[in-house]
Write an enzyme that holds these catalytic residues in place. Structure first.
Site, short mmCIF file in Angstrom:
data_model
loop_
_atom_site.label_atom_id
_atom_site.label_comp_id
_atom_site.label_asym_id
_atom_site.label_seq_id
_atom_site.Cartn_x
_atom_site.Cartn_y
_atom_site.Cartn_z
N TYR A 176 0.83 -1.20 0.00
CA TYR A 176 0.00 0.00 0.00
C TYR A 176 0.87 1.25 0.00
O TYR A 176 2.11 1.18 -0.01
CB TYR A 176 -0.98 -0.04 1.17
CG TYR A 176 -1.92 -1.23 1.09
CD1 TYR A 176 -2.69 -1.45 -0.06
CD2 TYR A 176 -2.02 -2.16 2.12
CE1 TYR A 176 -3.53 -2.55 -0.16
CE2 TYR A 176 -2.86 -3.25 2.03
CZ TYR A 176 -3.61 -3.45 0.89
OH TYR A 176 -4.43 -4.53 0.78
N GLU A 419 -26.41 -41.28 12.12
CA GLU A 419 -25.56 -41.26 10.93
C GLU A 419 -25.41 -42.69 10.42
O GLU A 419 -24.98 -43.57 11.16
CB GLU A 419 -24.19 -40.67 11.26
CG GLU A 419 -23.12 -40.88 10.22
CD GLU A 419 -23.51 -40.39 8.83
OE1 GLU A 419 -23.30 -41.15 7.86
OE2 GLU A 419 -24.04 -39.26 8.72
#
Length: 654
Positions: A176, A419
């Site tokens: 920057y 599951e």
């Protein structure tokens, strides 16, 4: 009280006149939670969660010091006194929880994205040196403008002091504006701000001096910079060390905050939020070198996601503080959990970049795929206990079902998760098998722990059938049964050697030497399968139904992956739809002009064609007339992020 095994991490430290309770820093990161350029309730709630969670220091995101610094739509601005009330409110809240607060002061220079109305602004830099990543040709700053911008930093710092903050941080990282003055490959000036190192450091030194003169001796001033920009024509470590030594010699700065990378190049930008393939704490040596050269306090940031790693870095003298930003996006209570000896309860960041910086790049408020409350603190808040205890059955142990079960149980319901396989995790178990994606499996570990703490009854290897539902007798069913690989109809599907991505990862099929990967979603599956096969010696062509491989995934993950594919010799064919196949060819069609593209000499076609929802349990609960909620891919195939968010919402809804 510190009951942890992290004595260095949880020791206090003084920076200037600011004493911090520990060495954990939430570094500046853009959130898209601002309110028309100001700090409002959403951002305050976001930072309050991290302060309440035990962070030693919070650094707010970049704030623009000058009208020429506009680089995105609706940025935070500190170039007028209108910013003071929002920062004052934030400071009061953060300080009330015991954290320090510092603001980042920012000018992007040539790193421009867009102006507030979407048009390309005039960008200013040290010289007219083009930016590779954004294809920007900046205008050199005249001397009078340099003086004006430097003064604007000091004016902004004075506003931050008036608002009650503890200090400011000059952002010179990632290429920057201040770094553009430092870099001799960018700065071609021949005046007092260019040429020699002394002149190239002048912008930063004058800026720091102006801040000090306007904010006072007891106000903390830090400098964030990249210890190595990791870019061609970027600042290298030796350049940065020389510059830091000269800057520190002025005696104005209180600390350096050290990162890596540069926004100016695609390769350098990966380090802005390094994905999971970067090594843990890989920037620490950069911070150590700067600290040793200057004697100033150093913060290092870069893939430090666990307290164990931060403790090691600080104990070894590589840094004084650790930036653990994504760790606290994922778990705002990370610091408190670590300090109280509950490190196993920490929801660890996996470095996926999907909902944090990925959201920011798409223009949305940041969040976390594992913790959807992040960035939505005002919406979700703290889950309320259920008014009446209910019996909840969760069908499916993928991320969505696991999150739903944990949240429902936390609220006081009796929850059982069914599951059908022997393992939890759903598609996450496959995702972690792809190259550089092993850490993705951390979702399973984290959500399993959440369920254990909440008291979920986890039943693996159990199919959800009418009999099992009747036996459990739930008041409501949360359906999270996921999806299966989609096999589209195409000519030759039954004659050619065709397999899908799941089969490749599960190892149940043989894949020939020459492979075409037909990637419909342009996501991490196709790009990952191509890399996996190429690593294992296959000749791979990746045919993508989009304009580039990895089109739908976060740019740092995608760009680095594309670089690896190129290095492995993978041929990428964009704009391709799958049309057909035979015993040794794959037939594609260009999606823009429908022209045929033929891949000859193909042994195996691998399908990465998305997924098809599994709706058998949904159909069953509808038939039984049970109250139910749908979660994740069984509703519509998407990603783990949507599944976990919908799991949270379902857990709150029962």
């Amino acid at each position: 009280m510190n009951r942890s095994g992290f004595p260095n991490l949880f020791s206090p430290i003084t920076i200037g006149n600011l004493t911090l309770r520990n060495r954990i820093v939430s570094t500046g990161h853009e959130t898209h939670l601002n309110d028309k350029g100001r700090i409002g309730d959403r951002m305050i709630a976001y930072h309050e969660a991290r302060a309440r969670g035990g962070a030693g220091l919070i650094i707010t995101e970049v704030a623009l010091v000058h009208p020429s610094a506009i680089f995105v739509a609706d940025p935070i601005r500190v170039d007028t006194d209108e910013c003071i009330p929002g920062y004052r409110q934030l400071a009061e809240v953060v300080h009330s929880h015991g954290s320090g607060l510092i603001a980042q002061l920012f000018h992007p220079g040539r790193e421009m994205l867009a102006s507030e109305d979407g048009t390309a602004p005039v960008s200013y830099s040290a010289s007219s040196t083009p930016n590779e990543r954004f294809h920007v040709m900046p205008r050199p700053m005249p001397l009078e403008m340099i003086s004006e911008v430097i003064s604007s930093y000091g004016d902004a710092a004075r506003r931050m002091r008036k608002a009650g903050l503890d200090g400011v941080e000059i952002v010179a990282s990632h290429g920057y504006l201040p770094a553009q003055f430092l870099n001799p490959q960018v700065n071609r000036r021949e005046d007092a701000y260019g040429g020699s190192l002394e002149n190239r450091t002048r912008f930063i030194r004058d800026t720091a001096a102006d801040i000090r003169s306007k904010a006072g001796e007891d106000f903390v001033i830090g400098l964030r910079l990249s210890g190595d920009e990791r870019s061609h024509e970027g600042l290298e470590q030796s350049d940065v060390l020389e510059a830091c030594a000269m800057i520190a010699a002025d005696g104005v700065l209180d600390y350096f905050s050290v990162v890596a990378g540069s926004s100016a190049t695609l390769a350098g930008s990966v380090h802005i939020a390094p994905p999971m393939f970067e090594e843990v704490g890989y920037t620490a040596p950069l911070g150590q070198a700067i600290g040793a050269r200057t004697g100033l306090t150093t913060i290092v940031t870069g893939r430090i996601n666990q307290p164990q790693d931060a403790e090691k870095i600080i104990a070894s003298g590589q840094a004084d503080l650790c930036g653990m930003t994504r760790a606290m996006i994922c778990d705002p209570d990370m610091a408190n959990k670590a300090q109280s000896g509950r490190e196993d309860d920490i929801r660890a960041c996996i470095g996926c970049n999907q909902a944090c910086i990925g959201h920011f790049h798409d223009g949305y408020p940041i969040s976390c795929i594992q913790n959807p409350v992040s960035g939505r603190e005002l919406y979700f808040g703290t889950p309320a206990l259920a008014t009446s205890k209910r019996r909840v059955l969760v069908a499916g142990g993928g991320p969505g079902g696991m999150k739903a079960a944990a949240v429902a149980a936390e609220r006081g319901h009796e929850v059982a998760l069914f599951e059908r396989s022997a393992q939890l995790g759903g598609q996450t178990r496959l995702a972690q098998l792809l190259p550089h994606r092993a850490e993705f499996g951390g979702i399973i570990t984290n959500l399993t722990r959440e369920m254990e703490l909440a008291g979920v009854n986890i039943r693996k290897g159990v199919e959800v059938t009418e009999a099992s539902i009747t036996d459990y007798a739930p008041d409501t069913v949360l359906v999270a049964t996921g999806a299966t690989p989609r096999w589209p109809e195409f000519e030759g599907r039954d004659d050619a050697h065709v397999v899908d991505a799941w089969q490749v990862l599960q190892g149940g099929v043989n894949v020939g030497k020459s492979v075409v990967v037909a990637d419909w979603r342009a996501d991490w599956i196709g790009i990952g399968i191509a890399e996996l096969l190429a690593q294992n010696g296959h000749s791979v062509r990746l045919a993508v139904n989009g304009y580039m491989a990895g089109q739908s995934i976060q740019m740092y993950v995608r760009d680095a992956s594309i670089g690896r594919l190129h290095g492995l010799g993978v041929e990428t064919l964009p704009f391709m739809r799958l049309f057909g196949a035979d015993e040794d060819s794959v037939y594609l069609q260009h999606i823009m002009n429908n022209e045929a593209v033929i891949c000859d000499g193909v042994d195996t076609l691998v399908l990465c064609q998305g997924h098809t929802p599994l709706n058998t349990v949904e159909d069953l609960v509808r038939k039984l007339g049970l109250e139910h909620h749908l979660i994740g891919d069984c509703v519509a195939p998407r990603t783990a992020e949507e599944a976990v968010l919908e799991g949270l919402r379902a857990g709150l809804a029962v």
